[in-house]
Scaffold this motif. Structure first.
Motif, PDB file in Angstrom:
ATOM      1  N   GLU A 257       0.891  -1.262  -0.092  1.00 29.56           N
ATOM      2  CA  GLU A 257      -0.065   0.044   0.016  1.00 29.56           C
ATOM      3  C   GLU A 257       0.775   1.139  -0.175  1.00 29.56           C
ATOM      4  O   GLU A 257       0.501   2.178  -0.409  1.00 29.56           O
ATOM      5  CB  GLU A 257      -0.921   0.035   1.158  1.00 29.56           C
ATOM      6  N   SER A 356     -10.186  -1.785   8.720  1.00 26.85           N
ATOM      7  CA  SER A 356      -9.247  -1.477   7.394  1.00 26.85           C
ATOM      8  C   SER A 356      -7.901  -2.460   7.766  1.00 26.85           C
ATOM      9  O   SER A 356      -7.742  -2.727   8.981  1.00 26.85           O
ATOM     10  CB  SER A 356      -8.998  -0.286   7.315  1.00 26.85           C
ATOM     11  N   SER A 359      -2.259   1.010   8.402  1.00 29.41           N
ATOM     12  CA  SER A 359      -1.721   1.946   7.368  1.00 29.41           C
ATOM     13  C   SER A 359      -0.059   2.288   7.131  1.00 29.41           C
ATOM     14  O   SER A 359       0.150   3.079   6.758  1.00 29.41           O
ATOM     15  CB  SER A 359      -2.392   3.482   7.917  1.00 29.41           C
TER      16      SER A 359
END
Length: 622
Positions: A257, A356, A359
């Motif tokens: 990501e 989710s 991050s």
């Protein structure tokens, strides 16, 4: 090559330089290609480019010599060009004619087949015909077993293996049943006897990592450095001497990501929260650090729930730009870290109140370098880390997507089938781990060639939509069913005998495997039949309320609705689950064979995919 042989003579006589000659040649190629149909033009252009840039130098010189000899006849070029065009047109016409003949044969065979199926015959005739079919199938398989030459290379291949040569490459395809005890033995024997350049298996990286988790990490091999993340550390030791540590770390599945992002900052380690289980635990020690990387140990001290994703979320709350985890042993795990079961991910989501992915990137360091960093941080020295996040094609699935796919898996019956089998502790997919183990023992690459679960479910969803194209595909599939069914009963030489392979694998089942298989089949059938009945009853109730049908005809109408749904869905499910994956695996085989310059390859797939892959290899090569 033939096209260059026609046109290279004028370029050789022109006296142009290499670059001008290249441009002039491409211009002539483009002019010629405009005269052909679009499909033939693309094929010819690829051949010209391949011959120009990839052919050996000796072959190109031979072409130039042949062209210089052909220069004596100026009118020969146009004649040969027209002859080539006529030949290609003839080949294209013959191909279309074969397709048209095949359609007519399928249509005629379909009419006879479905008429015979729907005919009302006595039980004696039916069972007599069935016994004759079974006897003919048995005789044909005995003949195949004794007279079919599996391979010209010497070793005796098992009945479940097929050999095919194409493009100077030898393909050995092993058809398996995923719960069979015989499958790993066949795979080991073929790889040991052939010793191929590469081995390929019907898995993607995510499913292979899940299967690896069943085995202990201590018995797993060390991962190659090409798959790891390089990271550099710098610290001041005694006497202001700078210490540099260059390490390779295993990556988390969500690191891509942040692919391409350059991270640099101070490494922070808190002894009071050495396992990183406290949210915002690093913020007090890192107020003066704009960018810092949290350093924690793997696992937990008292057996708490401490997966990588939970530690990553806690580090993200504290403001860290990355998380460094010290492994409990020097050897890193073979697969990506962060792969968790659905229940573990639900527990993580309940703990952090988020669904989710983390991050920030997570790196798992080996124990030696990790402990060295911990000692440097505890001694009060400033330790900095720097790395650029590598791109990673590893498939990523968020928790909502996993839940949707899991529900679809259960409702389709496949999840119930494998769930019941696993409840009986039956090993599933042991042949893939056996292929990887033998390949590692022989120093051979083992490559995954199957599509990931995201692509699989996407194709299945689009295939089930009742679009006009999908409806036409289902109709054509049933027209071609008699031909496919005949090849299934009497497989030709050079193909995999799906029936015989299944019988051989089934003969190796233990009693526990048979009980698990039968019970799983009954449970999966109950689920799918219930869904079809629910769909049929809903449509029938709507038609009855609208006055289209009467109350007395509801059972018959519901049966016809279920039959229509099945006749539409079954070909589409086969297309998404089998045929499209056959094409994807074939494309992956061709790409990997060229990438690793494979002279021979062993491919391990399920019996349902074997003939589809072999057919594509015969048609398009390797």
């Amino acid at each position: 090559k033939h096209f260059l042989a026609q046109h290279m003579q004028s370029f050789r006589a022109s006296g142009l330089g290499p670059q001008e000659l290249c441009c002039s040649c491409l211009r002539r190629v483009c002019v010629a290609l405009r005269r052909k149909q679009q499909k033939c033009a693309r094929i010819l252009q690829r051949q010209v480019l391949y011959s120009k840039y990839m052919a050996p130098a000796e072959e190109r010189l031979q072409l130039l010599e042949n062209d210089s000899q052909a220069q004596e006849d100026p009118g020969k070029e146009s004649g040969e060009e027209s002859t080539t065009s006529d030949t290609e047109s003839t080949c294209l016409s013959r191909k279309r004619l074969r397709m048209l003949k095949g359609c007519f044969v399928d249509l005629a065979a379909s009419i006879v087949f479905w008429w015979a199926i729907s005919s009302d015959v006595s039980d004696a005739v039916f069972y007599g015909f069935l016994a004759g079919i079974v006897g003919a199938m048995t005789i044909w398989r005995i003949y195949r077993a004794y007279y079919e030459e599996k391979s010209h290379r010497g070793p005796d291949l098992p009945y479940t293996c097929a050999h095919l040569s194409a493009n100077d490459r030898d393909l050995f395809l092993v058809a398996t049943v995923h719960i069979s005890p015989r499958a790993p033995k066949d795979v080991e024997n073929v790889i040991h006897s052939i010793k191929p350049t590469v081995a390929m298996i019907e898995l993607d990286e995510e499913r292979l990592d899940r299967m690896r988790q069943v085995t202990r990490e201590s018995s797993a091999p060390a991962p190659p450095e090409a798959t790891l993340q390089p990271v550099a550390f710098k610290a001041l030791a005694d006497g202001n001497v700078e210490v540099e540590i260059n390490s390779f770390a295993q990556r988390a599945i969500w690191n891509s990501e942040a692919a391409g992002e350059h991270l640099c900052g101070q490494v922070v380690f808190r002894p009071e929260d050495e396992y990183g289980l406290e949210a915002e635990g690093h913020s007090t020690n890192s107020r003066d650090c704009r960018d810092f990387l949290a350093l924690v140990r793997r696992g937990s001290g008292n057996g708490e729930f401490a997966p990588f994703a939970l530690k990553a979320h806690n580090a993200a709350k504290s403001g860290a730009s990355a998380l460094l985890v010290v492994n409990s042993e020097d050897k890193l795990p073979m697969g990506r870290i962060g792969v968790a079961t659905l229940w573990s991910e639900l527990r993580i989501a309940f703990t952090i109140r988020k669904c989710s992915l983390p991050s920030l990137p997570v790196l798992l360091l080996n124990q030696q370098h990790g402990e060295q960093l911990v000692q440097l941080c505890q001694s009060g020295r400033s330790v900095t880390a720097e790395f650029t996040v590598k791109p990673d094609p590893y498939p990523r699935r968020s928790l909502p997507k996993k839940l949707c796919q899991g529900c679809a898996l259960i409702l389709s019956g496949i999840g119930v089938l494998y769930g019941v089998i696993q409840c009986f502790a039956v090993e599933v997919g042991g042949e893939f781990l056996a292929a990887e183990s033998v390949a590692r023992e022989l120093g051979i690459r083992c490559i995954c060639i199957d599509v990931d679960l995201n692509r699989f479910w996407s194709r299945l969803g689009w295939a089930l939509l009742p679009t006009p194209c999908n409806l036409l595909d289902s109709c054509l599939s049933w027209v071609a069913f008699p031909r496919v069914f005949f090849q299934f009963l009497f497989p030709p030489f050079g193909s995999i005998d799906t029936v015989g392979t299944t019988i051989l694998h089934g003969a190796s089942f233990s009693l526990k495997t048979w009980v698990a298989f039968i019970l799983a089949g009954l449970c999966a059938s109950f689920i799918t039949n219930g869904l079809l009945r629910l769909l049929g009853s809903g449509m029938e109730a709507g038609a009855e309320e609208a006055g289209v049908i009467g109350h007395d005809d509801r059972d018959e109408v519901q049966a016809y609705i279920m039959l229509a749904v099945e006749m539409y869905m079954l070909p589409q499910i086969y297309l998404a689950v089998a045929a499209s994956r056959d094409e994807a695996m074939y494309q992956s085989m061709v790409r990997k064979s060229k990438e690793f310059a494979a002279e021979s390859l062993v491919v391990v797939v399920g019996a349902g995919h074997a003939n589809g892959i072999l057919q594509r290899v015969r048609q398009s090569g390797l």
